[in-house]
Design an enzyme around this catalytic site. Structure first.
Site, PDB file in Angstrom:
ATOM      1  N   CYS A 407       0.809  -1.214   0.000  1.00  0.00           N
ATOM      2  CA  CYS A 407       0.000   0.000   0.000  1.00  0.00           C
ATOM      3  C   CYS A 407       0.845   1.267   0.000  1.00  0.00           C
ATOM      4  O   CYS A 407       0.506   2.250  -0.641  1.00  0.00           O
ATOM      5  CB  CYS A 407      -0.945   0.010   1.180  1.00  0.00           C
ATOM      6  SG  CYS A 407      -0.120  -0.048   2.777  1.00  0.00           S
ATOM      7  N   HIS A 451      -1.965   0.903   7.205  1.00  0.00           N
ATOM      8  CA  HIS A 451      -2.343   1.170   5.823  1.00  0.00           C
ATOM      9  C   HIS A 451      -1.923   2.597   5.470  1.00  0.00           C
ATOM     10  O   HIS A 451      -1.653   3.402   6.354  1.00  0.00           O
ATOM     11  CB  HIS A 451      -3.860   0.992   5.681  1.00  0.00           C
ATOM     12  CG  HIS A 451      -4.319   0.952   4.255  1.00  0.00           C
ATOM     13  ND1 HIS A 451      -3.725   0.149   3.312  1.00  0.00           N
ATOM     14  CD2 HIS A 451      -5.342   1.582   3.622  1.00  0.00           C
ATOM     15  CE1 HIS A 451      -4.350   0.312   2.161  1.00  0.00           C
ATOM     16  NE2 HIS A 451      -5.339   1.186   2.328  1.00  0.00           N
ATOM     17  N   ASP A 467      -8.139   5.666  -2.358  1.00  0.00           N
ATOM     18  CA  ASP A 467      -7.274   4.585  -1.895  1.00  0.00           C
ATOM     19  C   ASP A 467      -6.821   3.774  -3.085  1.00  0.00           C
ATOM     20  O   ASP A 467      -7.540   2.900  -3.574  1.00  0.00           O
ATOM     21  CB  ASP A 467      -8.016   3.709  -0.889  1.00  0.00           C
ATOM     22  CG  ASP A 467      -7.084   2.701  -0.245  1.00  0.00           C
ATOM     23  OD1 ASP A 467      -5.909   2.605  -0.676  1.00  0.00           O
ATOM     24  OD2 ASP A 467      -7.519   2.008   0.697  1.00  0.00           O
TER      25      ASP A 467
END
Lengths: 651, 328
Positions: A407, A451, A467
């Site tokens: 991520c 994250h 995202d």
């Protein structure tokens, strides 16, 4: 009554050594090896001395060892004070005191030192397991103390343990009352310096490739959440942490200061919940995106990072309100927007070029964002927990060569592309997801859920969450990290949750831990006040609490004493004795108590001297009592006569 | 608490289980008065000594020389109408000197047993701890069995039979301290101690004690004494009183401050002595005060404090014990 100068038997020595070893054992992990060896040697030496019955060592030799041990501690810790050096010194002296232990008095001293050593263990660990272990240690020490008072005969182990257990059980109500009512001081349970801040994993104010991926390996709990309202859907569980603005080509950094005020438009119903955060020795506090309030002793800026005034060195609890569909940052300052567009020169040229060409193709910001996400989704990008190492132009390498990553690299690349295309972008780090403990009804957020995602600024709409990881791997956001990660990725066993039984066990354990944290370790002044208000004691000042403490303690002692006295009095079944005791009680109230070892005749003579006026009545009662209790006669009529005399008697 | 003077135990509760003949107690009082005229200012010790004899126990008097140990023993024997023999214990005393020897009799052509001083009703064993253990044990066996065996023949001793032993404090030179097992054979041990000022002045002014002693008359016969001993055994000891005796004994066994707890024989001794004390008070039943009165004499030589740092006399040990145990 036990004589304190009485010499110790070998079994006493063994018990002492065993219980002291039990108490000192947890310290072994933290003490230098030579100190452990010293303590073991001294203890073994004392046992040997008791076994072969030779005299204790010369006190000059002991003095030499004292000096050597003190010097050793000083050299090791560079001080003799403070938590670590203090404990080391205490353990060394405990071992030495064993070699001075001749009599019962010395043994009692060691017992009390042992109790003190129990407390020092809490300087390091306050978990439930530690508490249980130390409770067992206290039991053991108390049993040793009970054994010490059997001078002549060795009591059966069962008796020794039972007596100690009964003693502890009797003190339990007092302990509870002291715990609940003793006025609390805010802050951690121990005002000790925390020098154990290293090695605790958690988010930081910088992000380089790999920094979050390391966190994924930890199943440690970051915080626990108790929702008051309905639990939001998984895809809304973005826990906002450090917001990163500045990029130097490799590392993203959060600003050192907070700017502006957190202004937002709620845009929906609030989500209310309570967060209990584990110590992570940084200042971040986490909340669902978007936090609608600032916890006490913390502040926030226009980018909605929650920063506590002081590092979170102990477990903290705060109430939060969040708005999941809010609008914020519509009137963002020019200064901030410039900052959200900055890119270092000379890094990632191919990416910058790509962004510029996309910009020419898609003049609309939203269309451009959609196009980039579409590319992430369709052009062979993949999500992996073990990304390959990237070089200087990490974004270039990722976008054009490797195309698989975690991520953080997605967020980083997306931000670089957006900024190059002229869209203000920042990175938000935090946690995504959470697992519900079905038994406790609360949510656990682990370090493994760390994250990173982006926020882009759209004219008229403010900051919007994007995202990019979700575009690559929608499962990550909707079903959690375990579903998104490949089977071969090294994910902690507990996070993966493949084994139902293990998982259930783990959840049960976490439930206990959470209750312990909430009610024992997290029993703060606020919680105390709430609890006391719940039982009708509003605005509990410390004076009121102290008064309540004294009253309740007194009541408990009185109840315990009454129970014990009842057991003593239960033996008095003889009506003659009962009548006589009533008579003695009447005199006692006049300040003329009977000594427990005073015979009735002696007592009567003594009273007659100070109260000659009572002589006939006392003589009659005493004569009748002695005749009935010690004489050969009995008779119900004479017993009732005694009762009558006692009833009529008044001093 | 135990009365601390030699006053006559007052009868606070005169309702008795069985009446005590008035003349009996009067006789006892006469003995007390008569012995008290020889040994001045020691009424309490005299009473204890008589109680000991009424309880059929042997008596040990321990004190430094010259305070009247022998005089007390002699006066008691005479006043109680018993015949009296004295054995001076020395380090070369042999068992035969106590028990007697068989000597060849030329006229009869056989050995004839010449009984030793033990065949007397009151035996005063003077300075018993100066003799060797061998001689001591000859005496102590006779005390326990009330019989002696000499030349294969067992001979019973006369009734009543008392040994009044005197002993110097064991820290004096040239003594063989009696072992605990033998101390246990004495029902009581008493100390005489120095007389108080008044008593000593009376002693200095008065006649020679030996002349006085020679002029004493018996106050009772041996048969009357045996009857009194029998009466003492009949004194009622209620369950409550036995509870108290057991509480005292039990405490010494549980507490760590004594080397050994009191034996069952000691418990019996306490009870017997308390009964005799009650009898002397003219009471048909024993009360806790009786137990407390005799306790210093009965347990003083049986209880050894665990921290024997200095010598603790029996009265101290007993007083502490009395303080520590509540009367049930």
């Amino acid at each position: 009554m036990t004589d304190t100068a009485q010499p110790l038997a070998q079994r006493h020595v063994l018990w002492l050594v065993l219980s002291l070893v039990m108490v000192a054992a947890p310290h072994a992990l933290r003490l230098p090896w030579w100190l452990i060896a010293l303590f073991a040697t001294l203890a073994a030496w004392r046992v040997y001395i008791g076994h072969v019955r030779i005299p204790l060592p010369n006190r000059w030799l002991l003095l030499l060892i004292v000096i050597a041990a003190t010097a050793g501690v000083y050299l090791g810790y560079r001080t003799l004070f403070g938590r670590d050096a203090g404990v080391a010194l205490l353990v060394a002296m405990l071992g030495l005191k064993l070699l001075e232990t001749r009599s019962l008095r010395d043994a009692m001293l060691l017992i009390f030192l042992g109790y003190f050593l129990v407390i020092t263990n809490f300087f390091y660990s306050q978990t439930m397991l530690t508490a249980f272990y130390l409770l067992a240690s206290v039991w053991m020490i108390t049993a040793t103390m009970v054994g010490l008072h059997y001078a002549r005969t060795e009591p059966p182990l069962r008796v020794q343990l039972r007596t100690a257990g009964v003693l502890l059980a009797q003190s339990a109500p007092l302990m509870l009352v002291l715990f609940v009512l003793f006025p609390r001081v805010p802050g951690p349970l121990w005002g000790m310096p925390q020098d154990a801040s290293t090695g605790v994993s958690g988010l930081s104010d910088t992000m380089t490739p790999g920094s979050i991926a390391n966190l994924i390996l930890s199943d440690a709990v970051a915080f626990r959440v108790k929702f008051e309202s309905e639990i939001p859907r998984a895809k809304d569980l973005y826990w906002r942490g450090p917001v990163l603005w500045d990029f130097d080509g490799r590392t993203w950094t959060a600003p050192r200061f907070l700017y502006g005020k957190p202004e937002f438009d709620p845009g929906g119903k609030p989500v209310r919940y309570e967060v209990t955060i584990e110590p992570h020795y940084k200042r971040w506090l986490f909340a669902l995106d978007l936090p609608g309030r600032v916890p006490p002793r913390a502040h926030s800026g226009s980018d909605f990072q929650l920063l506590a005034f002081a590092p979170v060195n102990s477990r903290q609890r705060y109430d939060m309100v969040s708005y999941l569909n809010s609008t914020y940052g519509v009137r963002e300052s020019r200064f901030a927007l410039r900052r959200a567009l900055a890119l270092p020169d000379g890094f990632n040229p191919r990416s910058v070029e790509l962004a510029r060409s996309l910009r020419r193709e898609f003049p609309d910001d939203k269309a451009l964002i959609r196009e980039v996400l579409r590319r992430f989704n369709t052009q062979g990008f993949s999500y992996t927990l073990s990304p390959p190492l990237l070089g200087t132009n990490s974004v270039d390498e990722f976008l054009f060569e490797v195309r698989s990553g975690f991520c953080e690299i997605y967020a980083s690349s997306f931000a670089v592309l957006m900024r190059a295309a002229g869209i203000p972008t920042r990175i938000v780090t935090g946690y995504q997801g959470g697992e519900i403990n079905p038994m406790g009804g609360y949510m656990i957020v682990r370090q493994a859920f760390a994250h990173a995602w982006n926020e882009v600024w759209i004219e008229g709409e403010g900051w919007k969450r994007v995202d990019p990881t979700a575009a690559v791997s929608p499962l990550r956001v909707e079903s959690g990290i375990a579903a998104a990660a490949a089977r071969s990725d090294p994910l902690p066993l507990l996070v993966r949750g493949d084994f139902a039984l293990l998982r259930e066990l783990q959840m049960t354990l976490d439930l206990f831990t959470n209750s312990w944290n909430q009610w024992v370790l997290g029993y703060t002044p606020e919680r105390q006040r709430l609890l006391l208000a719940g039982v009708g004691m509003d605005d509990a000042t410390w004076q009121k609490m102290a008064a309540a403490l004294l009253i309740v303690t007194g009541a408990i002692v009185a109840v315990l004493a009454m129970l014990m006295l009842r057991r003593l009095n239960a033996r008095v079944r003889d009506p003659v004795k009962i009548a006589y005791l009533r008579f003695c009680d009447k005199l006692r109230r006049k300040g003329l108590p009977r000594g427990p070892a005073e015979g009735p005749g002696d007592y009567a003579r003594r009273i007659e001297q100070s109260r000659p006026d009572l002589t006939p009545a006392i003589a009659a009662i005493t004569r009748l009592y002695v005749a009935l209790r010690y004489g050969a006669q009995t008779g119900a009529d004479r017993v009732s006569e005694l009762r009558r005399l006692v009833r009529q008697f008044s001093a | 608490m135990a009365p601390d003077t030699g006053r006559k135990p007052r009868d606070v509760a005169n309702s008795t289980g069985r009446p005590i003949p008035r003349n009996m107690t009067q006789q006892v009082e006469k003995v007390v008065a008569q012995v008290g005229s020889i040994i001045l200012g020691k009424a309490r010790q005299i009473r204890l000594a008589i109680a000991c004899l009424l309880a059929r126990g042997h008596l040990l008097i321990e004190d430094i020389p010259g305070v009247g140990k022998t005089m007390l023993a002699h006066a008691l024997a005479t006043s109680l109408g018993l015949d009296f023999q004295r054995i001076q214990f020395t380090s070369d005393l042999l068992p035969a000197d106590i028990i007697g020897v068989s000597i060849y009799d030329r006229e009869n052509g056989g050995f004839r047993f010449h009984p030793g001083p033990i065949f007397s009703q009151v035996v005063l064993a003077d300075e018993v701890n100066r003799a060797t253990p061998k001689a001591q044990s000859a005496l102590l066996e006779a005390m326990e069995e009330h019989q002696v065996t000499a030349e294969g023949e067992t001979r019973r001793l006369r009734q009543p039979f008392f040994v009044i032993a005197t002993q110097n404090p064991s820290y004096q030179v040239g003594t063989f301290p009696l072992p605990e097992s033998q101390l246990d054979r004495f029902l009581m041990r008493i100390h005489l101690g120095y007389p108080d000022n008044e008593a000593e002045r009376a002693l200095l002014q008065g006649e020679d004690r030996r002349d006085l002693l020679a002029g004493l008359d018996p106050c009772m016969t041996a048969q009357e004494l045996i009857a009194l001993q029998h009466d003492a055994q009949q004194i009622h000891a209620s369950a409550a009183l036995l509870d108290y005796v057991q509480a005292l004994v039990g405490h010494t066994r549980r507490a760590a401050e004594y080397v050994n707890g009191l034996s069952p024989r000691a418990a019996l001794a306490v009870l017997y002595a308390a009964r005799a004390w009650a009898l002397m008070a003219g009471r048909g039943h024993a009360v806790p005060e009786d137990v407390q009165a005799v306790l210093p004499g009965v347990v003083g030589h049986r209880l050894i404090p665990a921290d024997e740092t200095g010598r603790i006399n029996g009265a101290d040990v007993a007083a502490r014990l009395i303080r520590q145990v509540a009367i049930p």
